[in-house]
Design a protein around this motif. Structure first.
Motif, PDB file in Angstrom:
ATOM      1  N   TYR A   8     -11.427 -72.285 -73.663  1.00 53.00           N
ATOM      2  CA  TYR A   8     -11.847 -73.446 -74.458  1.00 53.00           C
ATOM      3  C   TYR A   8     -12.071 -73.059 -75.927  1.00 53.00           C
ATOM      4  CZ  TYR A   8     -12.422 -75.947 -70.068  1.00 53.00           C
ATOM      5  OH  TYR A   8     -12.186 -76.545 -68.836  1.00 53.00           O
ATOM      6  N   GLY A   9     -11.119 -72.302 -76.453  1.00 51.39           N
ATOM      7  CA  GLY A   9     -11.184 -71.922 -77.861  1.00 51.39           C
ATOM      8  C   GLY A   9     -11.994 -70.676 -78.138  1.00 51.39           C
ATOM      9  N   SER A  15     -25.486 -73.047 -84.286  1.00 51.97           N
ATOM     10  CA  SER A  15     -24.898 -71.707 -84.271  1.00 51.97           C
ATOM     11  C   SER A  15     -23.887 -71.601 -83.130  1.00 51.97           C
ATOM     12  CB  SER A  15     -25.990 -70.645 -84.074  1.00 51.97           C
ATOM     13  OG  SER A  15     -26.894 -70.652 -85.157  1.00 51.97           O
ATOM     14  N   TYR A  16     -22.688 -71.130 -83.472  1.00 54.08           N
ATOM     15  CA  TYR A  16     -21.620 -70.964 -82.487  1.00 54.08           C
ATOM     16  C   TYR A  16     -21.277 -69.475 -82.373  1.00 54.08           C
ATOM     17  CZ  TYR A  16     -20.877 -76.007 -82.616  1.00 54.08           C
ATOM     18  OH  TYR A  16     -21.040 -77.368 -82.509  1.00 54.08           O
ATOM     19  N   TYR A  17     -20.910 -69.067 -81.167  1.00 52.09           N
ATOM     20  CA  TYR A  17     -20.582 -67.659 -80.945  1.00 52.09           C
ATOM     21  C   TYR A  17     -19.233 -67.526 -80.237  1.00 52.09           C
ATOM     22  CZ  TYR A  17     -25.271 -66.436 -82.403  1.00 52.09           C
ATOM     23  OH  TYR A  17     -26.412 -66.273 -83.150  1.00 52.09           O
ATOM     24  N   SER A  18     -18.465 -66.562 -80.688  1.00 48.42           N
ATOM     25  CA  SER A  18     -17.164 -66.288 -80.080  1.00 48.42           C
ATOM     26  C   SER A  18     -17.001 -64.784 -79.887  1.00 48.42           C
ATOM     27  CB  SER A  18     -16.032 -66.830 -80.967  1.00 48.42           C
ATOM     28  OG  SER A  18     -16.136 -66.310 -82.279  1.00 48.42           O
ATOM     29  N   THR A  20     -10.947 -80.346 -77.704  1.00 45.42           N
ATOM     30  CA  THR A  20      -9.514 -80.285 -78.021  1.00 45.42           C
ATOM     31  C   THR A  20      -8.999 -78.852 -78.088  1.00 45.42           C
ATOM     32  OG1 THR A  20      -9.983 -80.356 -80.397  1.00 45.42           O
ATOM     33  CG2 THR A  20      -9.586 -82.462 -79.287  1.00 45.42           C
ATOM     34  N   LEU A  21      -9.910 -77.886 -78.122  1.00 46.16           N
ATOM     35  CA  LEU A  21      -9.499 -76.482 -78.193  1.00 46.16           C
ATOM     36  C   LEU A  21      -9.116 -75.922 -76.828  1.00 46.16           C
ATOM     37  CD1 LEU A  21     -12.212 -75.091 -80.663  1.00 46.16           C
ATOM     38  CD2 LEU A  21      -9.843 -75.723 -81.191  1.00 46.16           C
ATOM     39  N   LYS A  22      -9.296 -76.718 -75.778  1.00 45.34           N
ATOM     40  CA  LYS A  22      -8.975 -76.249 -74.427  1.00 45.34           C
ATOM     41  C   LYS A  22      -7.503 -75.857 -74.328  1.00 45.34           C
ATOM     42  CE  LYS A  22      -8.931 -77.758 -69.581  1.00 45.34           C
ATOM     43  NZ  LYS A  22      -9.234 -78.856 -68.628  1.00 45.34           N
ATOM     44  N   ASP A  23      -7.248 -74.715 -73.716  1.00 46.49           N
ATOM     45  CA  ASP A  23      -5.890 -74.228 -73.492  1.00 46.49           C
ATOM     46  C   ASP A  23      -5.164 -75.172 -72.539  1.00 46.49           C
ATOM     47  OD1 ASP A  23      -3.572 -72.863 -72.992  1.00 46.49           O
ATOM     48  OD2 ASP A  23      -4.524 -71.038 -72.242  1.00 46.49           O
ATOM     49  N   LYS A  24      -4.079 -75.747 -73.029  1.00 45.68           N
ATOM     50  CA  LYS A  24      -3.337 -76.735 -72.212  1.00 45.68           C
ATOM     51  C   LYS A  24      -2.695 -76.105 -70.987  1.00 45.68           C
ATOM     52  CE  LYS A  24      -2.362 -79.979 -75.988  1.00 45.68           C
ATOM     53  NZ  LYS A  24      -3.310 -79.360 -76.930  1.00 45.68           N
ATOM     54  N   GLU A  25      -2.488 -74.803 -70.992  1.00 48.43           N
ATOM     55  CA  GLU A  25      -1.858 -74.130 -69.856  1.00 48.43           C
ATOM     56  C   GLU A  25      -2.886 -73.595 -68.848  1.00 48.43           C
ATOM     57  OE1 GLU A  25       0.780 -71.127 -71.220  1.00 48.43           O
ATOM     58  OE2 GLU A  25       2.049 -72.505 -72.352  1.00 48.43           O
ATOM     59  N   TYR A  26      -4.157 -73.815 -69.124  1.00 48.50           N
ATOM     60  CA  TYR A  26      -5.206 -73.323 -68.238  1.00 48.50           C
ATOM     61  C   TYR A  26      -5.167 -74.056 -66.907  1.00 48.50           C
ATOM     62  CZ  TYR A  26      -9.957 -72.692 -66.371  1.00 48.50           C
ATOM     63  OH  TYR A  26     -11.034 -72.430 -65.567  1.00 48.50           O
ATOM     64  N   ASP A  27      -5.035 -73.307 -65.827  1.00 48.15           N
ATOM     65  CA  ASP A  27      -5.025 -73.859 -64.462  1.00 48.15           C
ATOM     66  C   ASP A  27      -6.344 -73.511 -63.800  1.00 48.15           C
ATOM     67  OD1 ASP A  27      -4.638 -74.679 -61.886  1.00 48.15           O
ATOM     68  OD2 ASP A  27      -2.922 -73.365 -61.477  1.00 48.15           O
ATOM     69  N   VAL A  28      -7.158 -74.531 -63.578  1.00 46.71           N
ATOM     70  CA  VAL A  28      -8.505 -74.307 -63.055  1.00 46.71           C
ATOM     71  C   VAL A  28      -8.491 -73.660 -61.671  1.00 46.71           C
ATOM     72  CG1 VAL A  28      -8.698 -76.591 -61.999  1.00 46.71           C
ATOM     73  CG2 VAL A  28     -10.762 -75.403 -62.746  1.00 46.71           C
ATOM     74  N   LEU A  29      -7.406 -73.812 -60.933  1.00 48.03           N
ATOM     75  CA  LEU A  29      -7.334 -73.262 -59.579  1.00 48.03           C
ATOM     76  C   LEU A  29      -6.870 -71.812 -59.542  1.00 48.03           C
ATOM     77  CD1 LEU A  29      -5.830 -76.268 -57.576  1.00 48.03           C
ATOM     78  CD2 LEU A  29      -8.210 -75.523 -57.677  1.00 48.03           C
TER      79      LEU A  29
END
Length: 293
Positions: free
Chosen positions: A18-19, A63-66, A275-284
């Protein structure tokens, strides 16, 4: 499960899809499900930032952390090392690394030992490490990283007796103990899997509870990366519990995945950019479920 370790698990299993960035308020909310309070989370984030794993940025009053480049590399290395649970077909050769690192470089020697264990090497003696896996690239990368060319010798060789190859395994790893750990995992999670599967079907298990159980499951199964050298099938005991544990993990994970991810997204959507979610991410899917073929 300590807070720092749980944060790494959340970045690896969720946030990086998610980014790779999250508002600390969301992280506090997620970790609250495991009993970690705000003070513990902020203290762990502070330590991880000082250690170079995380970097923060301000957006307004939030505050955001990456993960830093070092943190991302750590995740990538962990993904690559998953091969230990999914070994290639054995070529019949042994990789043997012998070193004589002087005492004044003890810290370097200790770091190298940790890397070798993490990569799946076993010890025949204090300074002689072996593996049946094709780790040539890894070995030369370590030699270059630690600048130890003058202290090491590396061999790729066949074992010519007088014993069987299994004797080398017995002398270099505690395979029985590893097998027992897998059996303990199976004994604990096989019953939980059946109970939770029925709960999910009947609607008696909330998305938040699925999130907690999925995260704990990954956290526990990932520990095998540290102890299982990923030996080829030819070198494993006839009754090996690792394969069944892997199948159990896969089935249980898939059962928990969708409701767990719903809860994560529900929390993440408040204060973060969906919107930063990886479109190819397969939750399963999960890297720990790679096929052996």
């Amino acid at each position: 499960m300590n807070t720092r370790s749980m944060i790494f698990t959340l970045y690896g299993d969720y946030i990086r899809h998610y980014g790779n960035k999250i508002w600390i308020g969301s992280l506090i909310r997620l970790l609250k499900e495991f009993g970690h309070n705000e003070q513990a989370v902020r203290a762990a984030i502070s330590r991880m930032s000082k250690q170079g794993w995380l970097e923060g940025e301000k957006q307004g009053n939030k505050s955001y952390y990456s993960l830093t480049e070092i943190g991302l590399k750590r995740m990538e290395e962990a993904g690559n090392r998953i091969f230990k649970l999914n070994p290639e077909t054995w070529d019949g050769k042994w990789r043997m690394l012998f070193y004589t690192i002087p005492e004044e470089k003890r810290n370097l020697r200790d770091e190298l030992r940790k890397e070798l264990v993490w990569s799946g090497f076993g010890t025949m003696t204090n300074s002689l490490w072996i593996s049946p896996n094709q780790l040539e690239d890894k070995v030369y990368a370590l030699i270059k990283k630690y600048e130890i060319e003058e202290y090491v010798d590396f061999f790729v060789a066949s074992y010519d007796g007088p014993h069987e190859n299994w004797r080398l395994v017995e002398n270099s790893w505690d395979i029985q103990q590893i097998n027992e750990k897998y059996n303990e995992f199976i004994a604990h999670y096989s019953q939980k899997f059946i109970i939770d599967k029925n709960k999910i079907k009947s609607g008696a298990m909330s998305d938040a509870e699925c999130f907690v159980e999925r995260t704990k499951l990954v956290h526990e199964y990932r520990k095998f990366l540290f102890i299982d050298p990923g030996l080829p099938e030819e070198l494993l005991p006839q009754k090996w519990f690792g394969s069944y544990a892997g199948s159990l993990f896969s089935d249980y994970y898939k059962e928990l995945a969708e409701p767990a991810n719903r809860f994560f997204e529900q929390v993440f959507a408040d204060g973060n950019e969906m919107t930063l979610k990886d479109k190819e991410y397969d939750v399963l899917s999960h890297p720990l479920m790679l096929d052996k073929e």
